[in-house]
Scaffold this motif. Structure first.
Motif, PDB file in Angstrom:
ATOM      1  N   LYS A 264     -12.762  21.059   9.928  1.00  0.00           N
ATOM      2  CA  LYS A 264     -12.151  20.058   9.187  1.00  0.00           C
ATOM      3  C   LYS A 264     -11.092  19.503   9.674  1.00  0.00           C
ATOM      4  O   LYS A 264     -10.036  20.097  10.314  1.00  0.00           O
ATOM      5  CB  LYS A 264     -11.531  21.122   7.867  1.00  0.00           C
ATOM      6  CG  LYS A 264     -10.675  20.030   6.889  1.00  0.00           C
ATOM      7  CD  LYS A 264     -10.040  21.136   5.664  1.00  0.00           C
ATOM      8  CE  LYS A 264      -9.059  20.467   4.890  1.00  0.00           C
ATOM      9  NZ  LYS A 264      -8.568  21.115   3.836  1.00  0.00           N
ATOM     10  N   ASP A 269      -3.199  15.724   4.569  1.00  0.00           N
ATOM     11  CA  ASP A 269      -3.491  15.903   3.393  1.00  0.00           C
ATOM     12  C   ASP A 269      -2.549  15.692   2.104  1.00  0.00           C
ATOM     13  O   ASP A 269      -1.650  16.728   2.041  1.00  0.00           O
ATOM     14  CB  ASP A 269      -4.222  17.420   3.126  1.00  0.00           C
ATOM     15  CG  ASP A 269      -4.648  17.714   1.973  1.00  0.00           C
ATOM     16  OD1 ASP A 269      -4.938  16.778   0.984  1.00  0.00           O
ATOM     17  OD2 ASP A 269      -4.850  18.853   1.467  1.00  0.00           O
ATOM     18  N   ASP A 287      -3.584  20.012   8.519  1.00  0.00           N
ATOM     19  CA  ASP A 287      -4.822  20.256   7.909  1.00  0.00           C
ATOM     20  C   ASP A 287      -6.069  19.840   8.674  1.00  0.00           C
ATOM     21  O   ASP A 287      -7.085  19.849   8.355  1.00  0.00           O
ATOM     22  CB  ASP A 287      -4.770  19.370   6.641  1.00  0.00           C
ATOM     23  CG  ASP A 287      -5.779  20.051   5.537  1.00  0.00           C
ATOM     24  OD1 ASP A 287      -5.978  21.240   5.492  1.00  0.00           O
ATOM     25  OD2 ASP A 287      -6.028  19.151   4.481  1.00  0.00           O
ATOM     26  N   GLU A 348     -10.443  18.108  -0.999  1.00  0.00           N
ATOM     27  CA  GLU A 348     -11.098  17.211  -0.054  1.00  0.00           C
ATOM     28  C   GLU A 348     -11.734  17.913   0.903  1.00  0.00           C
ATOM     29  O   GLU A 348     -12.704  17.436   1.478  1.00  0.00           O
ATOM     30  CB  GLU A 348     -10.098  16.482   0.334  1.00  0.00           C
ATOM     31  CG  GLU A 348      -9.246  16.586   1.387  1.00  0.00           C
ATOM     32  CD  GLU A 348      -8.531  17.729   1.239  1.00  0.00           C
ATOM     33  OE1 GLU A 348      -8.079  18.042   0.153  1.00  0.00           O
ATOM     34  OE2 GLU A 348      -7.830  18.556   2.374  1.00  0.00           O
ATOM     35  N   THR A 374      -8.831  24.761   7.166  1.00  0.00           N
ATOM     36  CA  THR A 374      -7.616  25.117   6.475  1.00  0.00           C
ATOM     37  C   THR A 374      -7.918  24.863   5.142  1.00  0.00           C
ATOM     38  O   THR A 374      -7.484  23.774   4.432  1.00  0.00           O
ATOM     39  CB  THR A 374      -6.374  24.395   6.820  1.00  0.00           C
ATOM     40  OG1 THR A 374      -6.845  23.117   6.904  1.00  0.00           O
ATOM     41  CG2 THR A 374      -5.873  24.965   8.213  1.00  0.00           C
TER      42      THR A 374
HETATM   43 ZN    ZN Z   1      -6.987  20.013   2.621  1.00  0.00          ZN
END
Ligand code: ZN
Ligand code: BES
Ligand code: MN
Length: 496
Positions: A264, A269, A287, A348, A374
């Motif tokens: 990710k 974020d 993030d 997300e 995360t």
């Molecule tokens: Zn996030």
């Protein structure tokens, strides 16, 4: 920042800097520094340690003067009970030494009776702990900066110690790379600049492919593009290939049943339209720690010329609110064709991973696939900062990961998956929704990912609690930990 280099030499008393003396529990203090320090000095050390009631627990330190020598001081470092002193303890003791030595410019460790692998581990722990991200400190005075620049291990088995250190260097560099990436602020590290830094890794022999928004549209990454659409910084999918087994060459070498890593990579974020509270929002630059760990481990495989095929995929986006941002209630069509109702734009990460995981499974047919993310605040509530959450559809892969966690100290705790959790993410309008409320928040997030991996053996590591620390740690200063790099490097080494 480059990792602290560790030198190794024969046991000769240094003429400057600090001398580090590892001390075991239940052993005479007067033996410390035997062969290096004179008897009178050793007896004075023993008396001083007794006077301050020093207990040599792992990582305990005592700083003493060293009259009669040219040393700046002696640093006694506890290693606990010799019978229980293994790799992880050695790393922690080394880390404690490095933290205590920040004010010295040079230090040498009296390896004494420590076996070569443990002395090397002591050095490795010191190197990891000495990391510092000071790129943006322009007014710090030299006397305020940590000075430790030369760190030597003194050993009768210098060659053996050197060999262990050399074998571990690619992984240490991978950890430093991951920490550097995580530490960078969101204005510097955007999806584009992250991808540019990945391109630099071609010098290590990695094949780096970068897909921009056009390509992602062609490939129908509808969920990932939905997250990206509110940001002025366009998304990227980075594919890092390492063909160390099949030997494939060129820009896109064919890989044979590679190990696959998916990260990710939300470079910031904000939560999007479901905006996060302002308090602590700055932390959300981290993030992308999953993507950073994947980058670090892929770099380490290449640098060590590992005889494996591996692929790393990074889903790089920024989650921002704007007039073009996606709305709560929007329905997106994922790359797999499944549809998702976006209940909360702050969930997300799973949207990004859904597309990258399904792409990875289909395109690379990996032996197994591990994602790092995360992903949820809920995993921090469940496990704190000690374990990362492990979710898997494959018991053998889960067992291998748990074992790698114990071996490296990057520990995992297995969490459940199951039908009853899965139904919680059913939607009234689409195939699924991206959040199911607070109960079991980490589990429903993992359940969501599971709908995109098909039959591929897969594991998901929720590293929201372990990728960053508010306080100094045993092997890292406060900030980015680089969690996952050593774990996955060990997993690959054990699986190859
Ligand atoms: Zn996030
Ligand atoms: N990046 C966050 C997860 C996170 C939160 C990591 C706090 C570290 C600390 C993720 O994108 C997120 O916002 N998750 C939400 C999900 C919720 C909206 C269902 C969360 O955990 O609050
Ligand atoms: Mn979020």
């Amino acid at each position: 920042m480059p990792a602290l280099e560790i030198a190794v030499s024969r046991p000769v008393l240094p003429t400057e800097g600090a001398l580090v003396l590892p001390a075991a529990e239940g052993e005479a203090f007067a033996a410390l520094g035997e062969g290096l320090l004179e008897t009178a000095t050793r007896e004075a050390v023993a008396a001083a340690l007794a006077a301050c009631e020093f207990r040599p627990k792992v990582g305990a330190v005592a700083s003493l003067l060293a009259p009669g020598t040219k040393l700046s001081r002696l640093l006694v470092v506890g290693i606990g009970e010799r019978g229980k002193f293994g790799r992880l303890e050695a790393e922690r003791a080394g880390g404690a030494a490095a933290a205590a030595l920040a004010r010295d410019s040079a230090a040498a460790v009296a390896g004494g009776r420590l076996p070569a692998p443990l002395l090397a581990a002591f050095g490795e722990g010191a190197a990891l702990r000495a990391y510092r991200f000071d790129r943006y400190r322009t007014t710090e005075k030299p006397e305020e900066k940590p000075k430790l620049a030369r760190f030597a291990l003194l050993s009768d088995e210098a060659e053996a110690v050197r060999a262990v250190l050399a074998a571990g260097r690619p992984v240490r560099n991978g950890v430093a790379l991951a920490r550097d990436l995580v530490s960078e602020p969101g204005n510097v590290l955007t999806p584009e600049s992250f991808a540019d830094r990945c391109a630099d890794l071609e010098k290590l022999g990695l094949a780096v492919e970068v897909l921009g928004p056009k390509a992602l549209e062609r490939l129908r990454f509808g969920a990932m593009l939905g997250v990206a659409q509110g940001s002025a910084n366009a998304p990227r999918l980075v594919v890092l290939r390492w063909a160390g087994k099949s030997g494939g060459k060129g820009r896109r070498p064919e890989l044979e049943a590679p190990f696959a890593f998916v990260g990710k990579g939300v470079t910031f974020d904000s939560g999007g339209i479901s905006l996060k509270p302002g308090q602590g929002m700055e932390e959300m630059k981290f993030d992308m720690a999953g993507a950073a760990a994947v980058t670090g481990v892929m770099a380490s495989l290449a640098e060590s010329r590992a005889r494996v095929d591996a692929v790393g995929l990074l889903g790089l986006v920024e989650n921002m609110p704007s007039g073009t941002a996606q709305r709560p209630g929007d329905v997106v069509v994922t790359r797999s064709g499944q549809t998702v109702e976006v209940i909360n734009t702050d969930a997300e990460g799973r949207l990004v991973l859904a597309d990258v995981l399904s792409y990875c499974a289909q395109k690379f047919k990996p032996r197994w696939m591990v994602d790092l993310a995360t992903l949820t605040g809920a995993i921090v509530v469940a496990l704190g900062h000690e374990y990362a959450g492990l979710f898997s559809n494959d018991d053998a892969l889960a067992a291998a990961l748990l074992k790698a966690g114990e071996a490296t100290g990057e520990t995992l705790w297995r969490m459940p998956l199951g039908e009853a959790y899965d139904t919680l993410i059913n939607s009234d309008i689409a195939d699924m929704k991206n959040t199911a409320g607070r109960p079991g928040g980490s589990v429903t997030a993992a359940q969501f990912l599971r709908r995109f991996v098909g039959e591929t053996p897969w594991a998901h590591l929720d590293i929201a609690g372990t990728a960053w620390s508010d306080k100094d740690g045993k092997l890292a200063p406060k900030g980015a930990s680089g969690f996952g790099v050593r774990l996955l490097a060990e997993l690959v080494a054990a699986s190859a």
